[in-house]
Design a protein around this motif. Sequence first.
Motif, mmCIF file in Angstrom:
data_model
loop_
_atom_site.group_PDB
_atom_site.id
_atom_site.type_symbol
_atom_site.label_atom_id
_atom_site.label_comp_id
_atom_site.label_asym_id
_atom_site.label_seq_id
_atom_site.Cartn_x
_atom_site.Cartn_y
_atom_site.Cartn_z
ATOM 1 N N UNK A 1 46.296 27.490 22.979
ATOM 2 C CA UNK A 1 45.941 26.464 23.474
ATOM 3 C C UNK A 1 46.713 25.196 22.666
ATOM 4 N N UNK A 2 47.893 24.866 23.451
ATOM 5 C CA UNK A 2 48.667 23.758 23.293
ATOM 6 C C UNK A 2 48.055 22.323 23.123
ATOM 7 N N UNK A 3 48.295 21.655 22.045
ATOM 8 C CA UNK A 3 47.488 20.402 21.472
ATOM 9 C C UNK A 3 48.838 19.362 21.496
ATOM 10 N N UNK A 4 49.193 18.753 22.492
ATOM 11 C CA UNK A 4 50.577 17.993 22.482
ATOM 12 C C UNK A 4 50.090 16.567 22.613
ATOM 13 N N UNK A 5 50.917 15.692 21.765
ATOM 14 C CA UNK A 5 50.913 14.028 21.525
ATOM 15 C C UNK A 5 51.676 13.291 22.191
ATOM 16 N N UNK A 6 51.416 12.273 22.710
ATOM 17 C CA UNK A 6 52.394 11.476 23.483
ATOM 18 C C UNK A 6 53.275 10.767 22.256
ATOM 19 N N UNK A 7 52.866 10.589 21.347
ATOM 20 C CA UNK A 7 53.611 9.841 20.171
ATOM 21 C C UNK A 7 53.967 10.704 19.073
ATOM 22 N N UNK A 8 53.750 10.434 17.870
ATOM 23 C CA UNK A 8 54.082 11.636 16.623
ATOM 24 C C UNK A 8 53.203 12.589 16.531
ATOM 25 N N UNK A 9 53.714 13.631 15.872
ATOM 26 C CA UNK A 9 52.899 14.908 15.720
ATOM 27 C C UNK A 9 51.682 14.652 14.632
ATOM 28 N N UNK A 10 51.766 13.738 13.911
ATOM 29 C CA UNK A 10 50.774 13.654 12.655
ATOM 30 C C UNK A 10 49.462 13.357 13.147
ATOM 31 N N UNK A 11 48.471 13.945 12.535
ATOM 32 C CA UNK A 11 46.980 13.603 12.797
ATOM 33 C C UNK A 11 46.150 13.330 11.818
ATOM 34 N N UNK A 12 44.875 12.962 11.720
ATOM 35 C CA UNK A 12 44.099 12.855 10.711
ATOM 36 C C UNK A 12 42.641 13.085 11.082
ATOM 37 N N UNK A 13 41.852 13.552 10.231
ATOM 38 C CA UNK A 13 40.478 14.004 10.608
ATOM 39 C C UNK A 13 39.531 12.595 9.970
ATOM 40 N N UNK A 14 38.570 12.250 10.817
ATOM 41 C CA UNK A 14 37.686 11.211 10.499
ATOM 42 C C UNK A 14 36.625 11.669 9.596
ATOM 43 N N UNK A 15 35.855 10.560 9.052
ATOM 44 C CA UNK A 15 34.900 10.911 7.937
ATOM 45 C C UNK A 15 33.611 12.016 8.461
ATOM 46 N N UNK A 16 33.465 12.284 9.619
ATOM 47 C CA UNK A 16 32.561 12.960 9.930
ATOM 48 C C UNK A 16 32.928 14.582 9.990
ATOM 49 N N UNK A 17 34.126 14.519 9.507
ATOM 50 C CA UNK A 17 34.607 15.941 9.305
ATOM 51 C C UNK A 17 34.968 16.805 10.379
#
Length: 246
Positions: free
Chosen positions: A200-216
């Motif tokens: 399952x490739x997950x590919x971003x248009x911009x930078x690779x960095x992600x974060x998870x919202x407060x809903x977990x």
Amino acid sequence: MKELSPAEIVLMRKAGEITKNALIYAETLVKPGISTNSLDKMISAYIIENGGIPCFKNYCGYPASTCISINEVVVHGIPSERKLKEGDIVSIDIGVDYKGYKGDAARTFPVGKISPEKQKLIDVTRECFFEGIKQLKVGERLGKLSHAIQVHAESNGFSVVREMTGHGIGAKMHQSPNVLNYGKETDGPIVIANTCIAVEPMINMGRKEIFILDDGWTTITRDLQPSAHYENTVLILADRVEILTL
């Protein structure tokens, strides 16, 4: 990698078939104005009507039957009253249990007319999957698949999410090995026959960095640029691979 018996492979194929058809059905529902809650309910009903069980529901506490992720949401978007808008892209991730065996697949769909840049992101993400699959052979390192995905994404100007990966799949939704979308060709376990993985490739248009919202759960790109997701459950046989959800 856990080997499957012939009987287990039959059940995996059926789980994959229901998952595939649920995604085909989901695509017909995607249009401006529909809420992600409505999508979730209709897809869940379709899975049940066709002999499966939506296996994301209550999985590790997840509250819905599907993951529906819009624009900058990479994965694990929780269905809500939010409505799709013209120009959005939406990733729908579906898991199906059939008699104890699992199918898992995702697609990113355009909502109405989208920008050429978003269409390229969707197309390249899908291509990443198939570039990886070309390298998936018994006796080779799984890293060959991972490396091919990364090279194709980055050669098209996109970035690869590191924290989220594919996985082994069978009687459990997530099992070893982790199926990375990046890395060296010499990394990863040796591929063996009669096993299943979710690629399952997950590919971003911009930078690779992600974060998870407060809903977990809801995982978004740190720069809020769009992300796309393309996943299939893949059966590895001695002489070929079989994509069970396509």
